[in-house]
Design an enzyme around this catalytic site. Structure first.
Site, PDB file in Angstrom:
ATOM      1  N   SER A  25      13.960   0.352-133.041  1.00  0.00           N
ATOM      2  CA  SER A  25      12.631   0.413-132.421  1.00  0.00           C
ATOM      3  C   SER A  25      12.763   1.134-131.078  1.00  0.00           C
ATOM      4  CB  SER A  25      12.068  -1.013-132.274  1.00  0.00           C
ATOM      5  OG  SER A  25      10.783  -0.991-131.722  1.00  0.00           O
ATOM      6  N   THR A  26      12.402   0.482-129.994  1.00  0.00           N
ATOM      7  CA  THR A  26      12.418   1.126-128.680  1.00  0.00           C
ATOM      8  C   THR A  26      13.812   1.637-128.335  1.00  0.00           C
ATOM      9  OG1 THR A  26      10.639  -0.329-127.954  1.00  0.00           O
ATOM     10  CG2 THR A  26      11.891   0.789-126.243  1.00  0.00           C
TER      11      THR A  26
ATOM     12  N   ASP B 257      12.390  -7.876-135.904  1.00  0.00           N
ATOM     13  CA  ASP B 257      12.280  -7.230-137.213  1.00  0.00           C
ATOM     14  C   ASP B 257      13.674  -6.831-137.684  1.00  0.00           C
ATOM     15  OD1 ASP B 257      11.142  -6.102-139.479  1.00  0.00           O
ATOM     16  OD2 ASP B 257      10.745  -4.177-138.515  1.00  0.00           O
TER      17      ASP B 257
ATOM     18  N   HIS C 192      10.244   1.989-135.564  1.00  0.00           N
ATOM     19  CA  HIS C 192       8.883   1.620-135.177  1.00  0.00           C
ATOM     20  C   HIS C 192       8.308   2.738-134.314  1.00  0.00           C
ATOM     21  CE1 HIS C 192      10.234  -2.873-135.431  1.00  0.00           C
ATOM     22  NE2 HIS C 192      10.029  -2.335-136.630  1.00  0.00           N
TER      23      HIS C 192
ATOM     24  N   MET D  83      12.894  -3.838-129.623  1.00  0.00           N
ATOM     25  CA  MET D  83      12.244  -5.087-129.266  1.00  0.00           C
ATOM     26  C   MET D  83      12.046  -5.962-130.505  1.00  0.00           C
ATOM     27  SD  MET D  83       9.200  -3.480-126.931  1.00  0.00           S
ATOM     28  CE  MET D  83       8.254  -4.986-127.150  1.00  0.00           C
TER      29      MET D  83
END
Length: 338
Positions: free
Chosen positions: A161-162, A283, A188, A280
């Site tokens: 993600s991030t 998931d 993401h 973050m």
């Protein structure tokens, strides 16, 4: 406290973003605003913010030029705030140049979405602002010295993600073309950016990197990036693994790392390798548990190299046998096992 500089040529956007961030309370301080890239660079030097929210399309000096000027600096962390469906190629370029995430910019016609945008923006600013210590990694090893050992891995699954775009950029650049298993990846990211990002990853990788399409065969030498706004699953068709692209069921994140790992585990069982990188939230934890229970292998990115040690932390703390390695070792570990 996370100190933030808001950069946008729109007075409306500057006002709304500043109001959203100030409303988060004492954890965030908006230390300044800038109307263009020149002002942004001046204010970054003057104010030393932890995080910059950056528009891409601005007069005089745009967001891409700002990112190029900041190349090699450990801080500030840059979050691109972009119009939905606009500047997708530039958004992908921004991610490849070091922006850690993208958030959809609020418009005068999107007031009903401000609460949703506010929650996302504040969470990402706090997550990336919490880590301002420079990360020192060794230079990437030449691809030619990565000598994969033949293993029993039939599928490599990566979730992030991030901070994920930079992590994926490095990993796919270092994986050898002789990798014996296909690679499937979930990041993401807002809808509309994955096709351009996959094309950029492809240009720097020995593997062929593409955006996922429904029914495509997953074969060695191919790396597939989940489409923004749709889940990527793996299904078995006889001896062939195929991609399944669908927006159902609804999950907090679409695409979902859990959906990828659960489907991949169902398709290959113990012959799966799961990799959880910076990001973050949690998931990927459910899917990682399933993969571990089936006898598959797990790698997590070590805290010392993560932009946000969230997703890997959840898997590490679950104590399900994941091996933690820094980002500079992830590609070599994948190649060794696959």
């Amino acid at each position: 406290m996370t100190r933030v500089l808001v950069v946008d040529d729109s007075a409306f956007a500057r006002a709304v973003l500043s109001r959203i961030l100030r409303a988060a309370g004492p954890r965030i301080e908006v230390v300044g605003v800038a109307r263009n890239g020149h002002e942004a660079l001046q204010e970054i030097d003057r104010l030393a913010p932890d995080v910059v929210t950056l528009d891409l399309t601005m007069p005089e000096l745009d967001g891409i030029d700002v990112l190029r000027a900041l190349a090699g600096r450990a801080s500030p962390r840059v979050i691109v705030v972009s119009m939905s469906g606009v500047d997708t190629e530039r958004g992908a370029e921004a991610l490849s140049l070091g922006a850690v995430d993208i958030v959809t910019k609020p418009t005068a016609h999107a007031s009903e979405r401000l609460a949703e945008i506010a929650k996302e923006l504040v969470a990402k600013v706090l997550a990336v602002g919490a880590r301002t210590t420079p990360i020192k990694l060794p230079a990437p090893s030449p691809v030619s010295i990565v000598r994969p050992r033949v293993g029993n891995v039939e599928l490599v699954m990566i979730g992030t993600s991030t901070g994920g775009p930079q992590a994926l950029t490095r990993i796919v650049a270092e994986l050898p073309a002789t990798l014996a298993a296909p690679v499937v990846m979930v990041l993401h990211i807002p809808v509309g950016y994955t096709e351009a990002l996959a094309a950029r990853l492809d240009r720097g990788s020995p593997l062929h990197v593409v955006e996922a399409s429904d029914g495509m065969a997953l074969v060695p030498g191919l790396a597939v990036l989940a489409r923004g706004g749709a889940h990527l699953r793996v299904v078995r068709d006889g001896l062939t693994l195929r991609a399944e692209v669908s927006s159902r069921p609804t999950r907090p994140f679409t695409p979902s790392v859990d959906e990828l790992f659960l489907s991949g585990t169902a398709a290959v069982g113990a012959r799966g390798l799961g990799v959880i990188l910076t990001g973050m939230g949690d998931d990927g934890l459910v899917g990682s548990r399933a993969l571990a229970a089936a006898g598959g292998a797990l790698l997590t990115e070590a805290e010392t190299s993560c932009v946000v040690y969230g997703m890997p932390r959840c898997v590490d703390e679950a104590q399900i046998g994941a091996v933690s390695v820094t980002l500079d070792r992830v590609a070599a570990e994948i190649a060794r096992r696959a």
